[in-house]
Design a protein around this motif. Structure first.
Motif: not given
Length: 122
Positions: A75-87
């Motif tokens: 699972e990855v959290i992308f930089p600058n993602d305000p939701t910090e949702e794991r993909v």
């Protein structure tokens, strides 16, 4: 000697030669082409490991050991993602995330991705 016996001896000799020449791979001093060092946090322990030049998706080779950690669910959290949702970027169907040999690791890659993965250390 009959053909079956010659074939069996040839196979046995090839297998023995491969086993002796392969030896354990130790990432204590990885080849210069292995520039993908990662500092992992696995179950509360810091682990220094290298990926092969193939990079993401290959096994992590643990420094100072013959161990490798094979990711099975990532699972990855992308930089600058305000939701910090794991993909979820990688998932092996049927993998038991709570199995006895499972390790739970995380790290931040050079691009700023926060990566969480479950895998098997062998």
């Amino acid at each position: 000697m009959n053909r079956t016996r010659v074939a069996a001896c040839t196979v046995a000799l090839c297998a023995a030669t491969f086993t002796m020449s392969a030896g354990p791979a130790v990432a204590a001093s990885p080849p210069p082409s292995w520039t993908n060092e990662r500092i992992l946090s696995c179950d509360g322990t810091t682990v220094t490991a290298y990926l092969t030049p193939a990079g993401f998706g290959s096994a992590f080779h643990v420094v100072g050991s013959t161990d490798v950690i094979k990711p099975k669910q990532v699972e990855v959290i992308f930089p600058n993602d305000p939701t910090e949702e794991r993909v979820v970027t990688f998932d092996v169907p049927g993998f038991d995330r709570n199995g006895q040999a499972t390790v739970h690791c995380s790290y931040e890659d050079p691009l700023g991705l926060v990566v969480f993965f479950d895998g098997v250390r062998t």
